[in-house]
Design a protein around this motif. Structure first.
Motif, mmCIF file in Angstrom:
data_model
loop_
_atom_site.group_PDB
_atom_site.id
_atom_site.type_symbol
_atom_site.label_atom_id
_atom_site.label_comp_id
_atom_site.label_asym_id
_atom_site.label_seq_id
_atom_site.Cartn_x
_atom_site.Cartn_y
_atom_site.Cartn_z
ATOM 1 N N VAL A 12 27.616 24.374 39.526
ATOM 2 C CA VAL A 12 27.974 25.319 38.476
ATOM 3 C C VAL A 12 28.931 26.361 39.034
ATOM 4 O O VAL A 12 28.779 26.817 40.183
ATOM 5 C CB VAL A 12 26.717 26.031 37.921
ATOM 6 N N ASN A 13 29.940 26.723 38.237
ATOM 7 C CA ASN A 13 30.855 27.803 38.598
ATOM 8 C C ASN A 13 30.989 28.769 37.421
ATOM 9 O O ASN A 13 31.152 28.345 36.272
ATOM 10 C CB ASN A 13 32.243 27.255 38.947
ATOM 11 N N ALA A 14 30.907 30.051 37.708
ATOM 12 C CA ALA A 14 31.129 31.091 36.702
ATOM 13 C C ALA A 14 32.402 31.835 37.061
ATOM 14 O O ALA A 14 32.548 32.313 38.196
ATOM 15 C CB ALA A 14 29.951 32.048 36.642
ATOM 16 N N GLU A 15 33.325 31.910 36.115
ATOM 17 C CA GLU A 15 34.609 32.576 36.330
ATOM 18 C C GLU A 15 34.700 33.818 35.444
ATOM 19 O O GLU A 15 34.508 33.733 34.225
ATOM 20 C CB GLU A 15 35.749 31.623 36.020
ATOM 21 N N PHE A 16 34.995 34.957 36.069
ATOM 22 C CA PHE A 16 35.073 36.222 35.362
ATOM 23 C C PHE A 16 36.486 36.791 35.497
ATOM 24 O O PHE A 16 36.958 37.025 36.611
ATOM 25 C CB PHE A 16 34.068 37.219 35.939
ATOM 26 N N THR A 17 37.134 37.007 34.382
ATOM 27 C CA THR A 17 38.425 37.682 34.379
ATOM 28 C C THR A 17 38.140 39.174 34.272
ATOM 29 O O THR A 17 37.889 39.702 33.172
ATOM 30 C CB THR A 17 39.304 37.203 33.221
ATOM 31 N N LEU A 18 38.144 39.864 35.416
ATOM 32 C CA LEU A 18 37.747 41.270 35.463
ATOM 33 C C LEU A 18 38.814 42.172 34.872
ATOM 34 O O LEU A 18 38.511 43.127 34.150
ATOM 35 C CB LEU A 18 37.438 41.665 36.913
ATOM 36 N N THR A 19 40.075 41.892 35.210
ATOM 37 C CA THR A 19 41.212 42.593 34.628
ATOM 38 C C THR A 19 42.328 41.572 34.427
ATOM 39 O O THR A 19 42.174 40.401 34.786
ATOM 40 C CB THR A 19 41.720 43.735 35.538
ATOM 41 N N LYS A 20 43.450 42.008 33.898
ATOM 42 C CA LYS A 20 44.577 41.100 33.708
ATOM 43 C C LYS A 20 45.041 40.505 35.027
ATOM 44 O O LYS A 20 45.582 39.393 35.067
ATOM 45 C CB LYS A 20 45.726 41.862 33.043
ATOM 46 N N ASN A 21 44.823 41.222 36.138
ATOM 47 C CA ASN A 21 45.330 40.798 37.444
ATOM 48 C C ASN A 21 44.256 40.345 38.423
ATOM 49 O O ASN A 21 44.580 39.964 39.548
ATOM 50 C CB ASN A 21 46.119 41.945 38.095
ATOM 51 N N SER A 63 35.072 33.589 45.203
ATOM 52 C CA SER A 63 36.489 33.835 45.465
ATOM 53 C C SER A 63 36.994 34.966 44.587
ATOM 54 O O SER A 63 36.477 35.200 43.485
ATOM 55 C CB SER A 63 37.333 32.577 45.222
ATOM 56 N N LEU A 64 38.004 35.671 45.090
ATOM 57 C CA LEU A 64 38.722 36.691 44.336
ATOM 58 C C LEU A 64 40.198 36.324 44.346
ATOM 59 O O LEU A 64 40.766 36.072 45.408
ATOM 60 C CB LEU A 64 38.531 38.074 44.950
ATOM 61 N N VAL A 65 40.808 36.268 43.173
ATOM 62 C CA VAL A 65 42.237 35.988 43.054
ATOM 63 C C VAL A 65 42.895 37.200 42.405
ATOM 64 O O VAL A 65 42.533 37.594 41.288
ATOM 65 C CB VAL A 65 42.497 34.723 42.213
ATOM 66 N N TYR A 66 43.862 37.781 43.106
ATOM 67 C CA TYR A 66 44.515 39.011 42.660
ATOM 68 C C TYR A 66 46.015 38.770 42.557
ATOM 69 O O TYR A 66 46.645 38.297 43.505
ATOM 70 C CB TYR A 66 44.215 40.147 43.639
ATOM 71 N N THR A 67 46.581 39.086 41.404
ATOM 72 C CA THR A 67 48.025 38.941 41.174
ATOM 73 C C THR A 67 48.587 40.320 40.829
ATOM 74 O O THR A 67 48.731 40.656 39.647
ATOM 75 C CB THR A 67 48.295 37.948 40.030
ATOM 76 N N PRO A 68 48.903 41.126 41.846
ATOM 77 C CA PRO A 68 49.284 42.530 41.613
ATOM 78 C C PRO A 68 50.595 42.702 40.874
ATOM 79 O O PRO A 68 50.753 43.640 40.098
ATOM 80 C CB PRO A 68 49.354 43.115 43.021
ATOM 81 N N ILE A 69 51.569 41.803 41.118
ATOM 82 C CA ILE A 69 52.861 41.867 40.457
ATOM 83 C C ILE A 69 53.278 40.456 40.068
ATOM 84 O O ILE A 69 52.722 39.472 40.548
ATOM 85 C CB ILE A 69 53.946 42.513 41.356
#
Length: 336
Positions: free
Chosen positions: A148-157, A185-191
């Motif tokens: 099982v995987n839970a994916e959370f979109t915390l902010t737009k980035n 995992s954390l995926v961050y797209t700052p720009i």
């Protein structure tokens, strides 16, 4: 582990309730087949090479995806590849995955699911049909597993994934001790154009230290040019599924692409793999594979669904007496 199971059950029941309340009644269900094949021809210029040239069909993915509603979708994919088990090709069930958008910014995936360790790196590298990314290639992680995987979109980035899986990958059943792998995992797209990622997982091992893996990744894409760099580490294992006390493996990988036009790209890649020396040993435990990988070539995409590449692949091993390898490939990917 009981607390984790209880949390997943509560999450599952809550998800069903939310989806029942928010499903789009006007949605029209639809589906599509999945078909992808990797083919190549190679010429080996390594001195004293036994097999100088060969045609190969390395992999075929066959499956189907279906959207039941705007909240619920599923897909099944079989991975057909060569093996050493007595037949030229064997079909493995790679993906049997149900995705539920349980709330705004929350998606639950269950079944035989695609994992998050190197999916972003593989997409950014862009040439899976030519060569796998280092995590996959060196056994540091698996592309799919049962769980099982839970994916959370915390902010737009910022996106956060939490997973619980068997830990043996899609080709093997779970071990008899029932030790599951827990990761995040954390995926961050700052720009625009920049992606960064941190991944970590661990799995208890009966009679050994817990196996752990880590991945760090950053990539920048301008449209005409992209550059990616990653660092991967395996602790207490010879692979993600084989515990081995105090064994460590580290791999760094750099790759870049220059887009000449819509049909032609030039690419290059460099990997460096290094294992540790165990107490009382005279060489590192992975000496036969430690060293450098170099890939360079160009891709031509004449039409949608077809990619062709001419590329050089060189291997320079650190162990004395292991000869370097030089190969030239013509690779192809065709898909629906």
């Amino acid at each position: 582990m009981k607390n984790i199971s209880l949390f997943l059950c509560v999450f599952f029941i809550s998800s069903l309730s939310l989806m029942a309340q928010t499903a789009d009644k006007d949605f029209v269900p639809s589906g599509a087949p999945i078909f992808k094949v990797f083919w190549n021809y190679s010429q080996d210029f390594t001195p004293n090479a036994v097999k100088k040239s060969a045609f190969a069909l390395d992999r075929a993915y066959l499956g189907y995806k279906y959207d039941f509603s705007d909240k619920i979708a599923a897909k099944v994919i079989f991975d057909v590849g060569n093996n050493t088990a007595g037949s030229a090709y064997t079909a493995f069930l790679k993906i049997a995955q149900l995705d539920w958008k349980v709330a705004t910014g929350v998606k639950l995936s269950m079944g035989m699911i695609g994992l998050k360790q190197f999916n972003d790196q593989e997409d950014f590298w862009g040439y899976r049909y030519i060569y796998r990314v280092s995590d996959d290639l060196d056994g540091i992680g698996s592309s799919a597993d049962l769980g099982v995987n839970a994916e959370f979109t915390l902010t737009k980035n910022l996106k956060w994934n939490v997973l619980v899986v068997n830990g043996e990958g899609f080709r093997n059943i779970q071990d008899t001790n029932g030790n599951q792998r827990i990761g995040s995992s954390l995926v961050y797209t700052p720009i625009k154009g920049l992606i960064t990622k941190v991944y970590f997982d661990t799995q208890s091992a009966t009679g050994s230290k817990a196996v752990a893996t880590m991945a760090l990744f950053a990539g920048y894409n301008t449209g005409k040019f992209r550059f990616g760099a990653e660092y991967n580490q395996l602790l207490n294992g010879t692979s993600f599924a084989v515990p081995a006390v105090d064994h460590e493996l580290r791999v760094v990988s750099f790759y870049s692409t220059y887009v000449i036009n819509k049909k032609i790209e030039i690419f290059g890649r460099f990997d460096h793999e290094k294992s540790n020396m165990l107490s009382g040993a005279t060489t590192v435990w992975n000496a036969a594979k430690d060293g450098n990988l170099m890939i360079t070539g160009f891709q031509y995409a004449p039409s949608k669904g077809l990619k062709l590449a001419l590329d050089y692949q060189g291997y320079n091993f650190e162990q004395s007496g292991v000869p370097s390898q030089s190969k030239v490939f013509i690779n192809a990917e065709f898909n629906l």
